[in-house]
Design a protein around this motif. Structure first.
Motif, short mmCIF file in Angstrom:
data_model
loop_
_atom_site.label_atom_id
_atom_site.label_comp_id
_atom_site.label_asym_id
_atom_site.label_seq_id
_atom_site.Cartn_x
_atom_site.Cartn_y
_atom_site.Cartn_z
N MET A 50 0.83 -1.40 0.60
CA MET A 50 0.15 -0.01 0.12
C MET A 50 1.50 1.23 -0.36
O MET A 50 1.68 1.17 0.40
N THR A 51 0.59 2.35 -0.95
CA THR A 51 1.25 3.55 -0.50
C THR A 51 0.84 4.36 0.38
O THR A 51 -0.37 3.85 1.09
N ASP A 52 1.06 5.58 0.85
CA ASP A 52 1.57 6.16 2.02
C ASP A 52 -0.12 7.50 1.45
O ASP A 52 0.04 7.50 0.79
N HIS A 53 -0.74 7.62 2.35
CA HIS A 53 -2.33 8.37 1.99
C HIS A 53 -1.89 9.43 3.25
O HIS A 53 -3.56 10.43 2.90
N SER A 54 -1.19 9.91 3.43
CA SER A 54 -1.62 10.74 4.69
C SER A 54 -1.29 12.36 3.86
O SER A 54 -0.73 12.19 2.39
N ARG A 55 -1.43 13.33 4.21
CA ARG A 55 -1.79 14.38 3.49
C ARG A 55 -0.62 15.26 2.83
O ARG A 55 -0.32 15.70 1.98
N ARG A 56 0.83 15.02 4.06
CA ARG A 56 1.34 15.60 3.51
C ARG A 56 2.84 15.37 2.31
O ARG A 56 2.30 13.90 2.29
N GLN A 57 3.09 15.88 1.49
CA GLN A 57 3.70 15.23 0.63
C GLN A 57 5.03 14.52 0.86
O GLN A 57 4.96 14.89 2.04
N VAL A 58 5.41 13.37 0.31
CA VAL A 58 6.71 13.25 0.92
C VAL A 58 7.80 13.81 0.05
O VAL A 58 7.33 13.89 -1.04
N THR A 59 8.60 13.83 1.18
CA THR A 59 10.10 15.15 0.83
C THR A 59 11.53 13.90 0.09
O THR A 59 11.16 12.80 0.58
N LEU A 60 12.06 13.91 -1.16
CA LEU A 60 13.23 13.50 -0.97
C LEU A 60 13.79 13.26 0.99
O LEU A 60 14.40 12.48 0.66
N ASP A 61 13.82 14.82 1.15
CA ASP A 61 15.04 14.24 2.76
C ASP A 61 14.18 12.95 3.75
O ASP A 61 15.26 12.08 3.53
N GLU A 62 13.24 12.73 3.49
CA GLU A 62 11.74 11.49 4.18
C GLU A 62 12.62 9.97 3.44
O GLU A 62 12.87 9.51 4.06
N VAL A 63 12.88 10.19 2.14
CA VAL A 63 13.18 9.13 1.70
C VAL A 63 14.66 8.61 1.35
O VAL A 63 15.08 7.92 2.28
N ALA A 64 15.40 9.88 1.72
CA ALA A 64 16.97 9.89 1.76
C ALA A 64 17.03 9.31 3.87
O ALA A 64 17.95 7.95 3.64
N GLU A 65 16.43 9.42 4.15
CA GLU A 65 16.47 9.58 5.39
C GLU A 65 15.82 7.87 6.11
O GLU A 65 16.33 6.91 6.95
N ARG A 66 14.45 8.12 5.25
CA ARG A 66 14.69 6.27 5.42
C ARG A 66 15.67 5.17 4.91
O ARG A 66 15.85 4.21 5.78
N ALA A 67 16.27 5.59 3.94
CA ALA A 67 16.99 4.29 2.99
C ALA A 67 18.30 4.75 3.61
O ALA A 67 19.27 4.27 3.52
N GLY A 68 18.43 5.74 5.11
CA GLY A 68 19.80 5.91 5.56
C GLY A 68 20.23 6.73 4.57
O GLY A 68 21.98 5.57 4.39
N VAL A 69 21.10 6.66 3.44
CA VAL A 69 21.67 7.84 3.01
C VAL A 69 21.30 9.42 2.69
O VAL A 69 20.24 9.59 3.19
N SER A 70 22.82 9.95 2.34
CA SER A 70 22.12 11.69 2.24
C SER A 70 21.51 12.22 0.69
O SER A 70 20.89 11.09 0.68
N ARG A 71 20.86 12.49 1.31
CA ARG A 71 20.08 13.47 0.33
C ARG A 71 20.27 13.83 -0.98
O ARG A 71 19.58 13.36 -2.50
N SER A 72 21.68 13.70 -1.12
CA SER A 72 22.46 14.11 -2.33
C SER A 72 22.44 12.42 -3.13
O SER A 72 21.66 12.47 -4.14
#
Lengths: 336, 336
Positions: free
Chosen positions: B1-23
């Motif tokens: 399932m995809t997330d359905h929260s109101r706020r947009q998912v940002t690159l930073d969150e992806v980076a954090e979850r993946a444990g890498v830098s935003r770059s």
DNA sequence: GAAGAAACTGGGAGCGCTTCCAGCAGACGG
DNA sequence: CCGTCTGCTGGAAGCGCTCCCAGTTTCTTC
């Protein structure tokens, strides 16, 4: 003369030239309060001197508003938009959007790529609103749109549910009008060729036909299901003729089909409207030029576009508009 | 399932979850090199888990590329777009844009507001490119477009200059084809009803007519100037009949006008094609349904849109495409 | 096994604009 | 003359992303 340098003029440059802060400059651009008259004028002068135009992208990023709305046509047929119908809708939409600052993005969601894009759009607010014309029955996109965060107004109604915001033509009323007209002109064995029954326009027009005959106490059993195409209309007419050779009129759910039907009728040696009267639906340009000219039901297509846009604007403004059903009217010509 | 929260998912969150830098995350999103396989996969997983979709606006701001191109119709008539012609062009354009990441913005520059917007667009690069169909003679916008920073391809050619990049239909060749056909079928007193002479389509078709008659050694003096409208076609025909009652054929520069002309011919008691042959131009849907069906010149409208889009893409990619002239062909029906 | 090349990595500086907020000056009443 | 209000100001923090760059790691190669 306005500046023609390659680089964009930025707000900072305007501010500097006007001798004010960027904040102040921004305020006058958006004519917000809290700027003295003197500074306001200085900024305005700088703007015209430099030929400044705000960068829409930067503004969009800062305000979290895209500044664009989407007109989406979801269909399994890549050619739908070639239908003059949509072009007219677009004209209507454009006419009201032109009064605003919003851009109009056209999204023909016909390939799976297009579908995906529309889907992302609905999920991630890449537009401030969308007008969705969903052309086939149980389009999953329609469902998705209905529960999307971004304001959506439907053009026409999906078959499987009634969206919260939509504008539609009075298909049922129009069909009823057409059928009543046939009754009023003395026809008694009135058949119909329906549209695609997975589109609400198809089902609604069929219902209108049934209603009118019920009220008149006539038999509504002469039915063949069509597909809105000219060829399909011809085939349907053949079948009708075979199954109900006694028919003296036919209400056809689209002009395209009516044209096909008339061809078949003539081939079968029937006179129009002598032996059988024909009424179509849509009032496309063609209808005036058939032999004989086609009686048909006109819907206000540009209005449809206009009202969709208005409704979307209202939605974006935070209002809760009510659905709109646009009137249809009978255009009487020689085929009935 | 995809997330359905109101706020947009940002690159930073992806980076954090993946444990890498935003770059690093950015690199995998844009699949650029210099990312280890492990991190790449981690990011990809995070993307799907979070249902991340890049924010187009932010990207546009950072890359200085808008991610959208404009299809602009500049005309003094708000209804032009209602012409099925443009709808078909749009379909063609869309079909190639669908393969890219670019959005299609529709800009009907009909009111002065629309004009201004188009103007700003050309001046300030609010789009990555524009396709301009300029419908009246010496449109100032055309000039502006030609020297704009943003890539522009023209659909059709303005009357007063030849743009650097354009795609057009072979109007002249088509007209010549049509006229030659009339000559070949034995007509000798061939008239023409021209289109608007402030549109290149009008002048080019007239030239084709003249050429063909010159080659055949026939008189090209039976001319009346029309305006592309059905009504105008009728009036022109009346005038033609009055001035040159001996004519045995007429090449009409558009189907709309041809329809008007045929009506007048019939009213005057002329048979078609017996007394006078009629050939139109465009092959609109209507042409197949007139009485008699209209011989006409077909142009590949969707191709026109497709090629415009392709050319624009090439231009954006930094190439220098050459102008394109699309072939036209004669569609022979019963009116000649 | 050391030196150099090649591949990765994350920090940080923007892109151009809006908007919050703290700071100020002038107006006004007491 | 002081406290309070009101209305102006500009600094600064973002909006979410890209991309340069300096630093680190890993791999070659002799």
């Amino acid at each position: 003369m306005t500046d023609h340098s390659r680089r964009q003029v930025t707000l900072d440059e305007v501010a500097e030239r006007a001798g004010v802060s960027r904040s102040a400059a921004s305020r006058v651009i958006n004519n917000a309060p809290h700027v003295s008259k003197a500074k306001r004028e200085a900024v305005q002068r700088a703007v015209t001197d430099l030929g400044y135009v705000p960068n829409a992208t930067a503004r969009a990023l800062a305000t979290q508003q895209v500044g664009a709305v989407v007109l989406a046509i979801s269909s399994d047929n890549p050619q739908v938009f070639a239908d003059p119908f949509f072009a007219e809708v677009a004209v209507g939409v454009n006419s009201v959007l032109e009064e605003t600052e919003l851009e109009l993005i056209l999204q023909l969601a016909t390939s799976s790529r297009g579908q995906t894009r529309l889907e992302q759009l609905l999920r991630t607010r890449q537009a401030d609103g969308v007008m969705l014309m969903s052309m086939h029955g149980d389009d999953p996109l329609a469902q998705l749109a209905e529960k999307s965060d971004v304001p959506v107004v439907f053009g026409g109604t999906p078959t499987n549910f009634e969206p919260q915001y939509y504008v539609d033509a009075d298909n049922r009323g129009g069909a009823r009008l057409a059928t009543e007209h046939l009754v009023a002109t003395g026809r008694r064995r009135i058949a119909t060729i329906t549209g695609r029954m997975d589109e609400s326009a198809g089902t609604a027009r069929y219902k209108g036909y049934q209603e009118a005959l019920a009220v008149a106490g006539l038999d509504a059993g002469r039915v063949v299901y069509g597909d809105f195409s000219e060829e399909g209309g011809g085939q349907a007419m053949e079948q009708l003729l075979a199954e109900h050779p006694d028919l003296d009129a036919v209400f056809v759910a689209s002009d395209q089909m009516a044209i096909g039907a008339m061809r078949v009728l003539k081939l079968a040696g029937k006179t129009i409207p002598g032996d059988v009267a024909v009424v179509g639906f849509n009032d496309v340009a063609l209808a005036r030029h058939t032999e004989p000219p086609l009686t048909t039901v006109a819907q206000p297509i540009q209005s449809l576009g206009r009202e969709m846009a208005r409704m979307l604007l209202a939605l974006i403004a935070g209002e809760s508009p009510t659905p709109l059903i646009l009137p249809t009217r009978l255009v009487q010509r020689a085929s009935s």
